[in-house]
Write a protein that holds these residues in place. Structure first.
Motif, PDB file in Angstrom:
ATOM      1  N   CYS A   5       0.854  -1.187   0.000  1.00 33.14           N
ATOM      2  CA  CYS A   5       0.000   0.000   0.000  1.00 33.14           C
ATOM      3  C   CYS A   5       0.893   1.240   0.000  1.00 33.14           C
ATOM      4  CB  CYS A   5      -0.926   0.006   1.215  1.00 33.14           C
ATOM      5  SG  CYS A   5      -1.944   1.498   1.313  1.00 33.14           S
ATOM      6  N   HIS A   6       0.737   2.072  -1.009  1.00 31.09           N
ATOM      7  CA  HIS A   6       1.535   3.295  -1.136  1.00 31.09           C
ATOM      8  C   HIS A   6       1.265   4.243   0.033  1.00 31.09           C
ATOM      9  CE1 HIS A   6       3.709   6.527  -3.084  1.00 31.09           C
ATOM     10  NE2 HIS A   6       2.676   7.317  -2.857  1.00 31.09           N
ATOM     11  N   THR A   7       0.036   4.305   0.496  1.00 29.53           N
ATOM     12  CA  THR A   7      -0.331   5.205   1.592  1.00 29.53           C
ATOM     13  C   THR A   7       0.206   4.711   2.934  1.00 29.53           C
ATOM     14  OG1 THR A   7      -2.338   5.821   0.397  1.00 29.53           O
ATOM     15  CG2 THR A   7      -2.258   6.377   2.731  1.00 29.53           C
ATOM     16  N   CYS A   8       0.061   3.408   3.212  1.00 29.15           N
ATOM     17  CA  CYS A   8       0.537   2.840   4.481  1.00 29.15           C
ATOM     18  C   CYS A   8       2.053   2.671   4.493  1.00 29.15           C
ATOM     19  CB  CYS A   8      -0.118   1.483   4.738  1.00 29.15           C
ATOM     20  SG  CYS A   8      -1.892   1.567   5.034  1.00 29.15           S
ATOM     21  N   GLY A   9       2.647   2.464   3.322  1.00 28.20           N
ATOM     22  CA  GLY A   9       4.089   2.283   3.218  1.00 28.20           C
ATOM     23  C   GLY A   9       4.558   0.878   3.555  1.00 28.20           C
ATOM     24  N   SER A  10       3.646  -0.095   3.492  1.00 31.86           N
ATOM     25  CA  SER A  10       4.017  -1.480   3.782  1.00 31.86           C
ATOM     26  C   SER A  10       2.992  -2.423   3.155  1.00 31.86           C
ATOM     27  CB  SER A  10       4.078  -1.707   5.300  1.00 31.86           C
ATOM     28  OG  SER A  10       2.813  -1.487   5.873  1.00 31.86           O
ATOM     29  N   ASP A  11       3.286  -3.733   3.220  1.00 30.17           N
ATOM     30  CA  ASP A  11       2.330  -4.721   2.725  1.00 30.17           C
ATOM     31  C   ASP A  11       1.140  -4.766   3.669  1.00 30.17           C
ATOM     32  OD1 ASP A  11       3.936  -5.366   0.609  1.00 30.17           O
ATOM     33  OD2 ASP A  11       4.843  -7.102   1.591  1.00 30.17           O
ATOM     34  N   GLN A  12      -0.045  -4.691   3.087  1.00 27.29           N
ATOM     35  CA  GLN A  12      -1.283  -4.672   3.877  1.00 27.29           C
ATOM     36  C   GLN A  12      -2.328  -5.557   3.193  1.00 27.29           C
ATOM     37  OE1 GLN A  12      -1.733  -3.170   6.799  1.00 27.29           O
ATOM     38  NE2 GLN A  12       0.316  -2.253   6.761  1.00 27.29           N
ATOM     39  N   PRO A  13      -3.313  -6.044   3.958  1.00 23.07           N
ATOM     40  CA  PRO A  13      -4.398  -6.805   3.330  1.00 23.07           C
ATOM     41  C   PRO A  13      -5.258  -5.875   2.463  1.00 23.07           C
ATOM     42  CG  PRO A  13      -4.809  -6.532   5.681  1.00 23.07           C
ATOM     43  CD  PRO A  13      -3.450  -5.967   5.412  1.00 23.07           C
ATOM     44  N   HIS A  14      -5.691  -6.381   1.332  1.00 20.06           N
ATOM     45  CA  HIS A  14      -6.550  -5.644   0.412  1.00 20.06           C
ATOM     46  C   HIS A  14      -7.739  -6.522   0.053  1.00 20.06           C
ATOM     47  CE1 HIS A  14      -3.023  -3.113  -0.016  1.00 20.06           C
ATOM     48  NE2 HIS A  14      -3.711  -2.280  -0.791  1.00 20.06           N
ATOM     49  N   ILE A  44      -8.762  -2.494  -2.596  1.00 17.56           N
ATOM     50  CA  ILE A  44      -8.921  -1.476  -1.556  1.00 17.56           C
ATOM     51  C   ILE A  44      -8.180  -1.941  -0.307  1.00 17.56           C
ATOM     52  CG2 ILE A  44     -10.593  -0.210  -0.147  1.00 17.56           C
ATOM     53  CD1 ILE A  44     -12.662  -1.017  -2.431  1.00 17.56           C
ATOM     54  N   CYS A  45      -7.330  -1.074   0.238  1.00 18.78           N
ATOM     55  CA  CYS A  45      -6.569  -1.408   1.445  1.00 18.78           C
ATOM     56  C   CYS A  45      -7.501  -1.509   2.646  1.00 18.78           C
ATOM     57  CB  CYS A  45      -5.497  -0.349   1.700  1.00 18.78           C
ATOM     58  SG  CYS A  45      -4.503  -0.672   3.177  1.00 18.78           S
ATOM     59  N   VAL A  46      -7.367  -2.573   3.414  1.00 12.61           N
ATOM     60  CA  VAL A  46      -8.172  -2.763   4.618  1.00 12.61           C
ATOM     61  C   VAL A  46      -7.247  -2.958   5.829  1.00 12.61           C
ATOM     62  CG1 VAL A  46     -10.265  -3.614   3.514  1.00 12.61           C
ATOM     63  CG2 VAL A  46      -8.454  -5.228   4.067  1.00 12.61           C
ATOM     64  N   SER A  47      -6.271  -2.100   5.939  1.00 15.89           N
ATOM     65  CA  SER A  47      -5.301  -2.168   7.023  1.00 15.89           C
ATOM     66  C   SER A  47      -6.002  -2.203   8.373  1.00 15.89           C
ATOM     67  CB  SER A  47      -4.377  -0.941   6.956  1.00 15.89           C
ATOM     68  OG  SER A  47      -3.586  -0.867   8.108  1.00 15.89           O
ATOM     69  N   ASP A  51      -7.486   3.237   9.168  1.00 14.66           N
ATOM     70  CA  ASP A  51      -8.596   3.212   8.229  1.00 14.66           C
ATOM     71  C   ASP A  51      -8.118   3.799   6.905  1.00 14.66           C
ATOM     72  OD1 ASP A  51     -11.143   2.901   7.205  1.00 14.66           O
ATOM     73  OD2 ASP A  51     -11.850   4.807   8.013  1.00 14.66           O
ATOM     74  N   CYS A  52      -7.374   3.023   6.122  1.00 16.53           N
ATOM     75  CA  CYS A  52      -6.700   3.536   4.931  1.00 16.53           C
ATOM     76  C   CYS A  52      -7.650   3.673   3.737  1.00 16.53           C
ATOM     77  CB  CYS A  52      -5.520   2.637   4.573  1.00 16.53           C
ATOM     78  SG  CYS A  52      -4.608   3.197   3.140  1.00 16.53           S
ATOM     79  N   ARG A  53      -8.200   2.574   3.245  1.00 20.34           N
ATOM     80  CA  ARG A  53      -9.107   2.528   2.099  1.00 20.34           C
ATOM     81  C   ARG A  53      -8.488   3.034   0.799  1.00 20.34           C
ATOM     82  NH1 ARG A  53     -11.699   5.644   5.404  1.00 20.34           N
ATOM     83  NH2 ARG A  53     -12.297   7.125   3.818  1.00 20.34           N
ATOM     84  N   ASN A  54      -7.157   3.038   0.706  1.00 22.77           N
ATOM     85  CA  ASN A  54      -6.484   3.459  -0.523  1.00 22.77           C
ATOM     86  C   ASN A  54      -6.817   2.482  -1.657  1.00 22.77           C
ATOM     87  OD1 ASN A  54      -4.494   5.132  -1.952  1.00 22.77           O
ATOM     88  ND2 ASN A  54      -3.324   3.233  -2.042  1.00 22.77           N
ATOM     89  N   ILE A  55      -7.080   3.015  -2.843  1.00 18.64           N
ATOM     90  CA  ILE A  55      -7.399   2.203  -4.015  1.00 18.64           C
ATOM     91  C   ILE A  55      -6.128   2.027  -4.839  1.00 18.64           C
ATOM     92  CG2 ILE A  55      -8.777   2.054  -6.120  1.00 18.64           C
ATOM     93  CD1 ILE A  55     -10.788   3.946  -4.704  1.00 18.64           C
ATOM     94  N   ARG A  56      -5.827   0.774  -5.186  1.00 18.96           N
ATOM     95  CA  ARG A  56      -4.662   0.495  -6.019  1.00 18.96           C
ATOM     96  C   ARG A  56      -5.050  -0.484  -7.116  1.00 18.96           C
ATOM     97  NH1 ARG A  56       0.156  -2.846  -4.563  1.00 18.96           N
ATOM     98  NH2 ARG A  56      -0.141  -3.442  -6.708  1.00 18.96           N
ATOM     99  N   TYR A  57      -4.245  -0.497  -8.168  1.00 21.78           N
ATOM    100  CA  TYR A  57      -4.423  -1.430  -9.268  1.00 21.78           C
ATOM    101  C   TYR A  57      -3.616  -2.689  -8.940  1.00 21.78           C
ATOM    102  CZ  TYR A  57      -4.461  -3.125 -14.096  1.00 21.78           C
ATOM    103  OH  TYR A  57      -4.637  -3.879 -15.225  1.00 21.78           O
ATOM    104  N   ALA A  58      -4.107  -3.829  -9.344  1.00 23.02           N
ATOM    105  CA  ALA A  58      -3.427  -5.093  -9.020  1.00 23.02           C
ATOM    106  C   ALA A  58      -1.978  -5.108  -9.465  1.00 23.02           C
ATOM    107  CB  ALA A  58      -4.188  -6.258  -9.650  1.00 23.02           C
TER     108      ALA A  58
END
Length: 75
Positions: A5-14, A44-47, A51-58
């Protein structure tokens, strides 16, 4: 699925979009860049830590110039 996750800066569940509202938000964002975008390729990030909710492409950590977050559901 775990992605970086670009927003969290680490690997997160999506997770993938759950309903038509979320798919419409992603479709609107994605159509601006790729007219034939497949909505289910966006996650969608579900850290659990925030409460991130950042949208990323696979296949891209940062698909949008500015990060986009999934809006909170309307009540």
């Amino acid at each position: 699925m775990t992605y970086y996750c670009h927003t969290c800066g680490s690997d997160q569940p999506h997770r993938q979009p759950r309903d038509d509202r979320e798919r419409d938000v992603i479709r609107e964002l994605a159509q601006k860049q790729k007219p034939n975008a497949f909505v289910d390729d966006y996650w969608i990030c579900v850290s659990a830590e925030r409460d991130c909710r950042n949208i990323r492409y696979a296949w891209s950590t940062k698909p949008f110039e500015a990060p986009h977050k999934m809006p909170e559901p309307e009540e």
